[in-house]
Design an enzyme around this catalytic site. Structure first.
Site, PDB file in Angstrom:
ATOM      1  N   ARG A 164      -0.330  -8.883  13.433  1.00 61.52           N
ATOM      2  CA  ARG A 164      -0.935  -7.893  12.519  1.00 61.52           C
ATOM      3  C   ARG A 164      -1.776  -8.596  11.462  1.00 61.52           C
ATOM      4  O   ARG A 164      -2.853  -8.122  11.110  1.00 61.52           O
ATOM      5  CB  ARG A 164       0.159  -7.049  11.850  1.00 61.52           C
ATOM      6  N   ARG A 183     -10.123   0.335   8.650  1.00 58.56           N
ATOM      7  CA  ARG A 183      -9.710  -1.019   9.009  1.00 58.56           C
ATOM      8  C   ARG A 183     -10.757  -1.768   9.795  1.00 58.56           C
ATOM      9  O   ARG A 183     -10.525  -2.927  10.162  1.00 58.56           O
ATOM     10  CB  ARG A 183      -8.449  -0.952   9.870  1.00 58.56           C
ATOM     11  N   ARG A 213      11.904  -5.472   5.229  1.00 54.57           N
ATOM     12  CA  ARG A 213      11.642  -4.047   4.923  1.00 54.57           C
ATOM     13  C   ARG A 213      12.568  -3.125   5.714  1.00 54.57           C
ATOM     14  O   ARG A 213      12.794  -3.314   6.894  1.00 54.57           O
ATOM     15  CB  ARG A 213      10.194  -3.705   5.258  1.00 54.57           C
ATOM     16  N   ARG A 226      11.011  -1.043  11.210  1.00 55.49           N
ATOM     17  CA  ARG A 226       9.895  -0.666  12.066  1.00 55.49           C
ATOM     18  C   ARG A 226       9.834  -1.584  13.279  1.00 55.49           C
ATOM     19  O   ARG A 226      10.109  -2.770  13.178  1.00 55.49           O
ATOM     20  CB  ARG A 226       8.581  -0.767  11.262  1.00 55.49           C
ATOM     21  N   LYS A 254       0.843  -1.210   0.000  1.00 55.57           N
ATOM     22  CA  LYS A 254       0.000   0.000   0.000  1.00 55.57           C
ATOM     23  C   LYS A 254       0.873   1.253   0.000  1.00 55.57           C
ATOM     24  O   LYS A 254       0.692   2.150  -0.811  1.00 55.57           O
ATOM     25  CB  LYS A 254      -0.934   0.019   1.226  1.00 55.57           C
TER      26      LYS A 254
HETATM   27  P1  AP5 Z   1       4.807  -1.602   1.954  1.00 56.42           P
HETATM   28  O1  AP5 Z   1       4.435  -0.827   0.754  1.00 56.42           O
HETATM   29  O2  AP5 Z   1       5.572  -0.918   3.015  1.00 56.42           O
HETATM   30  O3  AP5 Z   1       3.522  -2.366   2.544  1.00 56.42           O
HETATM   31  P2  AP5 Z   1       2.208  -1.803   3.240  1.00 56.42           P
HETATM   32  O4  AP5 Z   1       1.039  -2.439   2.573  1.00 56.42           O
HETATM   33  O5  AP5 Z   1       2.224  -0.324   3.332  1.00 56.42           O
HETATM   34  O6  AP5 Z   1       2.366  -2.508   4.646  1.00 56.42           O
HETATM   35  P3  AP5 Z   1       2.378  -1.911   6.129  1.00 56.42           P
HETATM   36  O7  AP5 Z   1       3.197  -2.822   6.969  1.00 56.42           O
HETATM   37  O8  AP5 Z   1       2.715  -0.468   6.152  1.00 56.42           O
HETATM   38  O9  AP5 Z   1       0.871  -2.090   6.470  1.00 56.42           O
HETATM   39  P4  AP5 Z   1       0.241  -2.127   7.843  1.00 56.42           P
HETATM   40  O10 AP5 Z   1      -1.172  -2.078   7.463  1.00 56.42           O
HETATM   41  O11 AP5 Z   1       0.618  -3.256   8.699  1.00 56.42           O
HETATM   42  O12 AP5 Z   1       0.880  -0.878   8.607  1.00 56.42           O
HETATM   43  P5  AP5 Z   1       0.366   0.585   8.918  1.00 56.42           P
HETATM   44  O13 AP5 Z   1       1.529   1.462   8.938  1.00 56.42           O
HETATM   45  O14 AP5 Z   1      -0.791   0.929   8.068  1.00 56.42           O
HETATM   46  O15 AP5 Z   1       5.642  -2.889   1.435  1.00 56.42           O
HETATM   47  C1  AP5 Z   1       6.138  -3.847   2.361  1.00 56.42           C
HETATM   48  C2  AP5 Z   1       7.508  -4.340   1.907  1.00 56.42           C
HETATM   49  O16 AP5 Z   1       7.356  -5.079   0.681  1.00 56.42           O
HETATM   50  C3  AP5 Z   1       8.539  -3.235   1.600  1.00 56.42           C
HETATM   51  O17 AP5 Z   1       9.798  -3.695   1.996  1.00 56.42           O
HETATM   52  C4  AP5 Z   1       8.466  -3.076   0.069  1.00 56.42           C
HETATM   53  O18 AP5 Z   1       9.704  -2.629  -0.478  1.00 56.42           O
HETATM   54  C5  AP5 Z   1       8.146  -4.507  -0.375  1.00 56.42           C
HETATM   55  N1  AP5 Z   1       7.312  -4.577  -1.584  1.00 56.42           N
HETATM   56  C6  AP5 Z   1       6.260  -3.777  -1.922  1.00 56.42           C
HETATM   57  N2  AP5 Z   1       5.705  -4.158  -3.088  1.00 56.42           N
HETATM   58  C7  AP5 Z   1       6.432  -5.244  -3.501  1.00 56.42           C
HETATM   59  C8  AP5 Z   1       6.355  -6.090  -4.660  1.00 56.42           C
HETATM   60  N3  AP5 Z   1       5.423  -5.913  -5.623  1.00 56.42           N
HETATM   61  N4  AP5 Z   1       7.247  -7.112  -4.746  1.00 56.42           N
HETATM   62  C9  AP5 Z   1       8.200  -7.301  -3.790  1.00 56.42           C
HETATM   63  N5  AP5 Z   1       8.321  -6.517  -2.689  1.00 56.42           N
HETATM   64  C10 AP5 Z   1       7.444  -5.501  -2.543  1.00 56.42           C
HETATM   65  O19 AP5 Z   1      -0.168   0.405  10.388  1.00 56.42           O
HETATM   66  C11 AP5 Z   1       0.697   0.144  11.469  1.00 56.42           C
HETATM   67  C12 AP5 Z   1      -0.079   0.042  12.777  1.00 56.42           C
HETATM   68  O20 AP5 Z   1      -0.730   1.295  13.051  1.00 56.42           O
HETATM   69  C13 AP5 Z   1      -1.219  -0.987  12.803  1.00 56.42           C
HETATM   70  O21 AP5 Z   1      -0.747  -2.270  13.145  1.00 56.42           O
HETATM   71  C14 AP5 Z   1      -2.128  -0.394  13.880  1.00 56.42           C
HETATM   72  O22 AP5 Z   1      -1.647  -0.650  15.160  1.00 56.42           O
HETATM   73  C15 AP5 Z   1      -2.018   1.091  13.618  1.00 56.42           C
HETATM   74  N6  AP5 Z   1      -3.036   1.598  12.673  1.00 56.42           N
HETATM   75  C16 AP5 Z   1      -2.793   2.205  11.469  1.00 56.42           C
HETATM   76  N7  AP5 Z   1      -3.954   2.520  10.862  1.00 56.42           N
HETATM   77  C17 AP5 Z   1      -4.944   2.113  11.709  1.00 56.42           C
HETATM   78  C18 AP5 Z   1      -6.369   2.129  11.635  1.00 56.42           C
HETATM   79  N8  AP5 Z   1      -7.024   2.647  10.578  1.00 56.42           N
HETATM   80  N9  AP5 Z   1      -7.063   1.607  12.676  1.00 56.42           N
HETATM   81  C19 AP5 Z   1      -6.452   1.107  13.751  1.00 56.42           C
HETATM   82  N10 AP5 Z   1      -5.106   1.040  13.879  1.00 56.42           N
HETATM   83  C20 AP5 Z   1      -4.353   1.541  12.860  1.00 56.42           C
HETATM   84 MG    MG Z   2       2.421   1.069   4.893  1.00 54.84          MG
END
Ligand code: AP5
Ligand code: MG
Ligand code: ZN
Length: 215
Positions: A170, A88, A127, A159, A13
């Site tokens: 997660r 979410r 990552r 992270r 994402k």
């Molecule tokens: P990346 O693009 O970083 O993945 P992502 O989908 O953004 O994954 P996240 O880990 O950021 O999602 P998340 O939902 O767990 O975390 P968030 O920060 O939202 O890609 C991942 C890796 O893969 C990278 O190394 C990249 O280079 C590689 N990659 C990408 N595309 C690729 C491809 N095609 N092929 C190969 N490699 C590839 O949330 C974190 C925390 O915040 C949550 O756990 C929760 O506690 C809280 N939180 C955030 N939003 C909310 C909400 N709305 N409600 C409640 N809690 C929330």
């Molecule tokens: Mg992300």
């Protein structure tokens, strides 16, 4: 262009949103990034959120709804928005509809980026992030110079929640609380599935093929 980027942790994402925001000139709104900035700055919000984030659990809905309501009211959202990591839960999605109705910017499309579990774990374990928002992968998307951000030259970090046990939690939180939104948006006719495996560029062009219809 009013878009939600949906998908499990590690689906790509953030990686896609960063490029899409440049390409379409709309703000990338990541609730994870907003929460992490608050944790870094030691705000009250950050202190409350950190405990949940470190365990891989969702931060309470009322906190997130407040964040997103304020963020969408900012003037840079006038041409549209690209939401990443929100909504979410069903209450978050219901709140979003209400907020968007008031500001007159209804959601046009929810892109569901699909990637298998084991691939997600491999992506997240490898990552490396930069505080400027860039993210890399040791194997799949390495920076030119080891451990240094191509964009800004800062040192990369992992992270706190990219540890295997927290990653598994997660994924569990995603399956239990977030995945039901796939049907929620399917029923509203807003969901489009995207194959999130394969090269980053290929996923990007698949997404652009869809989003060009909403320009
Ligand atoms: P990346 O693009 O970083 O993945 P992502 O989908 O953004 O994954 P996240 O880990 O950021 O999602 P998340 O939902 O767990 O975390 P968030 O920060 O939202 O890609 C991942 C890796 O893969 C990278 O190394 C990249 O280079 C590689 N990659 C990408 N595309 C690729 C491809 N095609 N092929 C190969 N490699 C590839 O949330 C974190 C925390 O915040 C949550 O756990 C929760 O506690 C809280 N939180 C955030 N939003 C909310 C909400 N709305 N409600 C409640 N809690 C929330
Ligand atoms: Mg992300
Ligand atoms: Zn950087």
């Amino acid at each position: 262009m009013n878009v939600v980027l949906f998908g499990p942790p590690g689906a790509g994402k953030g990686t896609q949103a960063k490029e899409l925001a440049k390409h379409y000139q709309i703000p990338h709104i990541s609730t994870g990034d907003i929460l992490r900035a608050n944790v870094r700055d030691g705000t009250e919000l950050g202190k409350e959120a950190k405990g949940y984030m470190d365990k891989g659990e969702l931060v309470p809905d009322d906190v997130l709804i407040g964040i997103i309501k304020n963020r969408l009211a900012e003037s840079d959202c006038k041409p549209g928005y690209l939401l990443d990591g929100y909504p979410r839960t069903t209450p978050q999605a219901d709140a979003l509809s209400a907020i968007l109705e008031v500001i007159g910017m209804p959601l046009e499309v929810v892109l569901n980026i699909d990637v298998a579990d084991e691939e997600l774990v491999t992506r997240l374990c490898g990552r490396h992030m930069c505080t400027c928002g860039e993210s890399y992968h040791m194997k799949f998307n390495p920076p030119e110079k080891e451990n240094v951000c191509d964009a800004c030259g800062a040192e990369l970090y992992q992270r706190d929640d990219d540890k295997e046990d927290v990653i598994r939690q997660r994924l569990d939180s995603y399956k239990e609380k977030t995945q039901p939104l796939i049907n929620y948006y399917k029923e509203k006719g807003l969901l489009v599935d995207i194959d999130g495996t394969g090269a980053i560029d290929r996923v990007f062009s698949d997404i652009c093929n869809i989003l060009d219809q909403y320009k």
